[in-house]
Design a protein around this motif. Structure first.
Motif, PDB file in Angstrom:
ATOM      1  N   TRP A 297       0.680  -0.777  -0.050  1.00 62.21           N
ATOM      2  CA  TRP A 297       0.131   0.269  -0.055  1.00 62.21           C
ATOM      3  C   TRP A 297       1.267   1.400  -0.334  1.00 62.21           C
ATOM      4  O   TRP A 297       1.919   1.255   0.684  1.00 62.21           O
ATOM      5  CB  TRP A 297      -1.252   0.103   1.385  1.00 62.21           C
ATOM      6  CG  TRP A 297      -1.447   1.064   1.807  1.00 62.21           C
ATOM      7  CD1 TRP A 297      -3.042   0.767   0.969  1.00 62.21           C
ATOM      8  CD2 TRP A 297      -1.435   2.156   2.199  1.00 62.21           C
ATOM      9  NE1 TRP A 297      -3.926   2.601   1.674  1.00 62.21           N
ATOM     10  CE2 TRP A 297      -2.505   3.452   2.077  1.00 62.21           C
ATOM     11  CE3 TRP A 297      -0.275   2.866   2.333  1.00 62.21           C
ATOM     12  CZ2 TRP A 297      -2.269   4.338   2.326  1.00 62.21           C
ATOM     13  CZ3 TRP A 297      -0.703   4.481   2.709  1.00 62.21           C
ATOM     14  CH2 TRP A 297      -1.581   5.453   2.389  1.00 62.21           C
TER      15      TRP A 297
ATOM     16  N   GLU B  56       0.805   5.933  -0.051  1.00 61.10           N
ATOM     17  CA  GLU B  56       0.670   7.120  -1.283  1.00 61.10           C
ATOM     18  C   GLU B  56       0.955   8.117  -1.609  1.00 61.10           C
ATOM     19  O   GLU B  56       2.205   8.051  -1.375  1.00 61.10           O
ATOM     20  CB  GLU B  56      -0.235   8.145   0.241  1.00 61.10           C
ATOM     21  CG  GLU B  56      -0.976   9.056  -0.401  1.00 61.10           C
ATOM     22  CD  GLU B  56      -1.475  10.005   1.357  1.00 61.10           C
ATOM     23  OE1 GLU B  56      -1.936  10.811   1.002  1.00 61.10           O
ATOM     24  OE2 GLU B  56      -0.990   9.887   2.690  1.00 61.10           O
TER      25      GLU B  56
ATOM     26  N   SER C 240     -11.606   7.178   5.964  1.00 65.90           N
ATOM     27  CA  SER C 240      -9.399   7.102   5.847  1.00 65.90           C
ATOM     28  C   SER C 240      -9.262   5.889   6.680  1.00 65.90           C
ATOM     29  O   SER C 240      -8.406   5.234   6.181  1.00 65.90           O
ATOM     30  CB  SER C 240      -9.329   8.799   6.850  1.00 65.90           C
ATOM     31  OG  SER C 240      -9.169   8.206   8.155  1.00 65.90           O
TER      32      SER C 240
ATOM     33  N   THR D 159      -5.433  12.677   7.247  1.00 65.67           N
ATOM     34  CA  THR D 159      -4.833  12.742   6.578  1.00 65.67           C
ATOM     35  C   THR D 159      -2.985  13.121   7.186  1.00 65.67           C
ATOM     36  O   THR D 159      -1.927  12.881   7.365  1.00 65.67           O
ATOM     37  CB  THR D 159      -4.182  13.280   5.256  1.00 65.67           C
ATOM     38  OG1 THR D 159      -4.351  14.640   4.672  1.00 65.67           O
ATOM     39  CG2 THR D 159      -5.786  12.510   4.209  1.00 65.67           C
TER      40      THR D 159
ATOM     41  N   HIS E 267      -6.367  13.398  -2.421  1.00 66.14           N
ATOM     42  CA  HIS E 267      -5.223  12.622  -2.281  1.00 66.14           C
ATOM     43  C   HIS E 267      -4.850  11.081  -3.111  1.00 66.14           C
ATOM     44  O   HIS E 267      -6.476  10.785  -3.918  1.00 66.14           O
ATOM     45  CB  HIS E 267      -5.838  12.146  -0.889  1.00 66.14           C
ATOM     46  CG  HIS E 267      -4.909  13.124   0.462  1.00 66.14           C
ATOM     47  ND1 HIS E 267      -3.879  13.431   0.972  1.00 66.14           N
ATOM     48  CD2 HIS E 267      -5.687  14.116   0.789  1.00 66.14           C
ATOM     49  CE1 HIS E 267      -4.024  14.367   1.909  1.00 66.14           C
ATOM     50  NE2 HIS E 267      -5.405  15.344   1.196  1.00 66.14           N
ATOM     51  N   HIS E 268      -4.109  10.876  -2.941  1.00 70.35           N
ATOM     52  CA  HIS E 268      -4.393   9.168  -3.788  1.00 70.35           C
ATOM     53  C   HIS E 268      -3.462   8.204  -3.680  1.00 70.35           C
ATOM     54  O   HIS E 268      -2.210   8.600  -2.679  1.00 70.35           O
ATOM     55  CB  HIS E 268      -3.246   9.939  -5.230  1.00 70.35           C
ATOM     56  CG  HIS E 268      -3.562  11.214  -5.924  1.00 70.35           C
ATOM     57  ND1 HIS E 268      -4.832  11.141  -6.743  1.00 70.35           N
ATOM     58  CD2 HIS E 268      -3.026  12.423  -5.837  1.00 70.35           C
ATOM     59  CE1 HIS E 268      -5.116  12.793  -6.863  1.00 70.35           C
ATOM     60  NE2 HIS E 268      -3.970  13.594  -6.251  1.00 70.35           N
ATOM     61  N   TYR E 269      -3.669   6.863  -4.020  1.00 69.26           N
ATOM     62  CA  TYR E 269      -3.703   5.598  -2.777  1.00 69.26           C
ATOM     63  C   TYR E 269      -3.421   4.859  -3.971  1.00 69.26           C
ATOM     64  O   TYR E 269      -3.976   4.968  -5.208  1.00 69.26           O
ATOM     65  CB  TYR E 269      -4.222   5.406  -2.011  1.00 69.26           C
ATOM     66  CG  TYR E 269      -4.970   6.663  -1.446  1.00 69.26           C
ATOM     67  CD1 TYR E 269      -3.441   6.659   0.120  1.00 69.26           C
ATOM     68  CD2 TYR E 269      -5.822   8.146  -1.142  1.00 69.26           C
ATOM     69  CE1 TYR E 269      -4.278   7.796   0.397  1.00 69.26           C
ATOM     70  CE2 TYR E 269      -5.441   8.893  -0.645  1.00 69.26           C
ATOM     71  CZ  TYR E 269      -5.477   8.561   0.730  1.00 69.26           C
ATOM     72  OH  TYR E 269      -5.796   9.339   1.502  1.00 69.26           O
TER      73      TYR E 269
ATOM     74  N   SER F 270      -7.873   7.888  -6.652  1.00 70.35           N
ATOM     75  CA  SER F 270      -7.747   9.149  -5.907  1.00 70.35           C
ATOM     76  C   SER F 270      -9.390   9.634  -5.124  1.00 70.35           C
ATOM     77  O   SER F 270     -10.597   8.830  -5.247  1.00 70.35           O
ATOM     78  CB  SER F 270      -8.069  10.802  -7.123  1.00 70.35           C
ATOM     79  OG  SER F 270      -6.780  10.339  -7.452  1.00 70.35           O
TER      80      SER F 270
ATOM     81  N   TYR G 167      -6.366   4.105   4.493  1.00 71.64           N
ATOM     82  CA  TYR G 167      -5.217   4.066   5.199  1.00 71.64           C
ATOM     83  C   TYR G 167      -4.727   1.864   6.028  1.00 71.64           C
ATOM     84  O   TYR G 167      -3.742   1.856   5.820  1.00 71.64           O
ATOM     85  CB  TYR G 167      -4.423   4.558   6.455  1.00 71.64           C
ATOM     86  CG  TYR G 167      -4.815   6.034   5.897  1.00 71.64           C
ATOM     87  CD1 TYR G 167      -3.163   6.565   5.413  1.00 71.64           C
ATOM     88  CD2 TYR G 167      -5.979   6.840   5.454  1.00 71.64           C
ATOM     89  CE1 TYR G 167      -2.776   7.775   5.059  1.00 71.64           C
ATOM     90  CE2 TYR G 167      -5.255   8.211   4.339  1.00 71.64           C
ATOM     91  CZ  TYR G 167      -4.305   8.181   4.399  1.00 71.64           C
ATOM     92  OH  TYR G 167      -3.485   9.582   3.648  1.00 71.64           O
TER      93      TYR G 167
ATOM     94  N   THR H 137      -2.780   4.293  -9.052  1.00 67.66           N
ATOM     95  CA  THR H 137      -3.769   5.110  -7.862  1.00 67.66           C
ATOM     96  C   THR H 137      -5.179   5.211  -8.267  1.00 67.66           C
ATOM     97  O   THR H 137      -5.223   5.332  -9.067  1.00 67.66           O
ATOM     98  CB  THR H 137      -2.715   6.290  -7.782  1.00 67.66           C
ATOM     99  OG1 THR H 137      -2.839   7.351  -9.067  1.00 67.66           O
ATOM    100  CG2 THR H 137      -1.140   6.513  -7.126  1.00 67.66           C
TER     101      THR H 137
END
Length: 567
Positions: A22, A24, A247, A187, A51-53, A47, A251, A45
C-alpha cells in the motif's frame, strides 16, 4: 507534476506467492513493484479527497525466499530511497508447504507518534526500538505485525496539526479546535506517524494487519446508545465519523484483505473505477456507522477479518464500530458477525489467536465493576440508569465485561474448543476423532499497561487460554492511576467488587483467571511464537537508551501441563 511517494510502501499481506503493498502519492501515477529473482506487480493510483493511493498485488514470488524489491512511480524508482543507511526492504515468503514452519507474531497498540511526544518524557517508542533491532538482524523478521488499535489519535493532536486545524476552523471548517474532523485533517495524522524513518522501514519490510480502537475516531467511541445520541447532536460529528471511517478504510483496512478479497471487494471496485471517489467514500463512512437495530439486522460492513499462517489461525475482531448498543441486548459483535467468528474458530489448525483491541480478561476488580455498571445503566429506574451511564463514561467502563453476554459467549466458545467439543470440534483422521487446539491466545491493547493472564476453565480443559495485553507502544498511564491498576488484581479488592456486582444480580463468571505477569507500565511490544504444539509469548519494554528488555516470558505447555514463567 512529478508524483512523489508520501507514505509507504507498506507491506501488508503475504499470501503464498503473492503479496500486497500500500502507498500514498502526491499525484496520480502508475505504480510498479519489481522483486529481485522473482515477482512483480503494477496498478494505477485511485483518488479521493484530493489524495492518491494504491494497493498493488505482487505475484510470482518464489517460495521460502527473502528478496529485495523496488518501487517505481511512472517508471521512476522512489524506493528504496537514495543514500539510505537502512537495510534493503524485502518480501519474505514461507515454504510452499508451511505446515511445519513456526509462526512469529509481533503485536501491540496505542502509539502516539507526534513530534512533541519525545518532549513529554515518554519512554522510547517500542516500535522504533524493535525496528532498530531488526535492522541489525534482518533474518529475525517475524511473519506478521499485528497492530491492535489507536494507530493514530484523532482527539490528541500535535502542535503542528493543531495549527493546521485552527487555520481551517478560522476559514469556516466546523469542529473542535484541537481535534481532527475532516478527511484532509486525518491525512496529517498518518503523515506524522507513518513517515517516522524506523517505522517506515519496518512497515516496508514486515507484513502487517491492523484494527481500530476508539482514538482513530474519538475517546470512548460507541460506549453506549446514549453516547451515540449525544454525539449525534454535535454539528461536526457526521463529518468526523464519515471521514474517520473512510480514512481508516483506505489507510488501514484495505491492507487487511488478501489478494483474493481485494479482487472481490465491491467498494474497492467502485473506488478504482471512478476519477474521484470522494462522494463514494463519504457516503460509505456514513452508512457503515449505522448500528444494528430491531428493524435492521444487517452488518453494514465487516471490519473483522481472519487469516492462516501455517498451522495458526488469526481472527481479528472489530470491538468498536459494529457493537450492538440496544439496552438489554448489548453485544460486542452483531449476531451475523459473531456467527462468522464462530465459523472461523472451528477449523483445521493447531493454534487459535484472537486479536481484540479491548482485553477480554481484565483485572478482576475492574471486571466486576464493569459488569455491575452494565446492569445499573440498564435499570428500569431512570435515576439509577442515569447514574450508571455517568459512571460508565467517567471511568471508561466499556470492555468485554461491560458486554456481559459477549464476555460469557467468548468464554463458552473457548471452553468448547478447548474441551474438544464433539458437536463443534474439528475432525481429524478417518476415525472421526476430534482434537482441541494446542493453544488459544487473545492479543489486546487499549489499557496502557501490559500483563499476561491465564484463564482457568476447570480440569476438563486441556487447551491453555491466555490473555496477552501489550499497551502502549508509545504513550503512558498517568502516575496516579498506576497503583489503582495494581490493586485491581488483588483478591481483597476483587472480593469487594464482586460484592458490589451481586447487588445488581451479576452472575459469577463461568471461569476464573490469574495474572502471571504485570502490570508493566512502560512502552512495550509483544511477540507470540507458535511452533508445533508449543507456544511462547514474550513482552519486551523499552530501555532509556532505546533498546528492548524482557518484561515477561510465558511458555504454554501443551496438553494442559503447567506453563512456566520468567520475569
Amino acid at each position: 507534476m512529478t508524483a512523489q511517494l508520501l507514505i509507504g510502501p507498506v507491506l501488508r499481506r503475504v499470501d503464498g506467492a503473492r503479496a500486497t503493498l500500500w502507498l500514498e502519492t502526491s499525484e496520480p501515477a502508475s505504480v510498479r513493484v519489481e522483486v529481485d529473482e522473482a515477482g512483480a506487480g503494477s496498478a494505477r493510483t485511485f483518488s479521493a479527497y484530493g489524495h492518491h493511493y494504491s494497493i498493488v498485488t505482487v505475484e510470482g514470488l518464489a517460495p521460502e525466499s527473502a528478496n529485495a524489491y523496488r518501487l517505481y512511480l511512472d517508471d521512476r524508482q522512489v524506493w528504496p530511497e537514495e543514500h539510505t543507511d537502512h537495510p534493503p526492504s524485502v518480501i519474505s515468503t514461507r515454504a510452499a508447504d508451511d505446515s511445519g514452519q513456526p509462526v512469529s507474531l509481533v503485536f501491540g497498540s496505542c502509539r502516539e507518534a507526534t513530534p512533541e511526544s519525545s518532549r513529554r518524557n515518554l519512554p522510547p517508542d517500542a516500535l522504533d526500538a524493535y525496528s532498530r533491532r531488526l535492522m541489525a538482524d534482518p533474518a529475525a523478521r517475524p511473519d506478521l505485525l499485528v497492530l491492535l488499535g489507536d494507530q493514530v489519535y484523532a482527539d490528541e493532536t500535535s502542535k503542528k496539526v493543531r495549527r493546521f486545524i485552527r487555520r481551517r476552523r478560522a476559514a469556516g471548517h466546523e469542529g473542535p479546535a484541537d481535534q481532527v474532523v475532516t478527511f484532509e485533517e486525518y491525512t496529517k495524522l498518518y503523515l506524522e506517524s507513518w513517515r517516522d524513518p524506523e517505522v517506515r522501514w519496518l512497515f516496508a519490510t514486515v507484513p502487517s494487519v491492523m484494527i481500530f480502537d476508539d482514538h482513530e475516531l474519538i475517546d470512548d467511541w460507541n460506549t453506549s446508545s446514549s453516547w451515540r445520541a449525544d454525539m449525534a447532536r454535535e454539528p461536526w460529528w457526521r463529518e468526523r465519523i464519515s471521514a474517520g471511517l473512510a480514512s481508516y478504510w483506505i489507510y488501514q483496512h484495505l491492507g487487511n484483505l488478501s489478494p483474493d478479497e481485494l479482487a472481490a471487494d465491491p467498494l474497492l471496485a467502485k473506488v478504482t473505477s471512478v476519477e474521484d471517489a470522494t462522494d463514494l467514500l463519504h457516503e460509505f463512512g456514513l452508512q457503515v456507522d449505522e448500528p444494528e437495530s430491531a428493524e435492521n439486522t444487517d452488518v453494514p460492513y465487516q471490519w473483522s477479518f481472519a487469516l492462516d499462517l501455517g498451522r495458526t489461525r488469526l481472527v481479528v475482531l472489530d470491538n468498536r464500530c459494529n457493537r450492538v448498543l440496544t439496552p438489554g441486548a448489548r453485544s460486542m459483535l452483531p449476531a451475523a458477525e459473531w456467527n462468522w467468528f464462530v465459523d472461523q474458530a472451528h477449523g483445521d489448525y493447531d493454534h487459535l489467536v484472537v486479536g481484540s483491541s479491548l482485553p477480554w480478561l481484565m483485572p478482576p476488580a475492574i471486571h466486576y465493576l464493569e459488569a455491575w455498571n452494565e446492569q445499573v445503566a440498564e435499570s428500569a429506574r431512570p435515576r439509577y440508569a442515569a447514574f450508571g451511564e455517568k459512571v460508565r463514561r467517567a471511568f471508561d467502563l466499556e470492555h468485554w465485561a461491560a458486554f456481559g453476554k459477549s464476555f460469557a459467549a467468548l468464554g463458552e466458545l473457548f471452553r468448547r474448543l478447548g474441551e474438544g467439543d464433539l458437536a463443534e470440534g474439528k475432525r481429524i483422521g478417518a476415525g472421526g476423532a476430534y482434537a482441541a487446539p494446542a493453544s488459544i491466545s487473545v492479543l489486546s491493547g487499549d489499557v496502557h499497561h501490559s500483563y499476561v493472564a491465564r484463564a482457568d476453565f476447570g480440569h476438563a480443559m486441556t487447551t491453555p487460554v491466555f490473555q496477552l495485553t501489550c499497551s502502549p507502544i508509545h504513550n503512558e498511564v498517568p502516575l496516579p492511576m498506576r497503583p489503582l491498576m495494581r490493586i485491581a488484581w488483588s483478591r481483597a479488592v476483587a472480593s469487594v467488587a464482586r460484592g458490589l456486582s451481586k447487588t445488581a444480580s451479576v452472575p459469577r463468571p463461568a471461569l476464573r483467571w490469574k495474572r502471571l505477569a504485570g502490570p508493566y507500565f512502560g512502552n512495550a511490544v509483544g511477540t507470540l511464537r507458535l511452533d508445533g504444539r508449543r507456544a511462547t509469548a514474550r513482552i519486551e519494554g523499552t530501555t532509556k537508551d532505546g533498546g528492548l528488555h524482557d518484561v515477561a516470558s510465558v511458555d504454554y505447555a501443551p496438553e494442559g501441563r503447567s506453563s512456566t514463567l520468567r520475569r
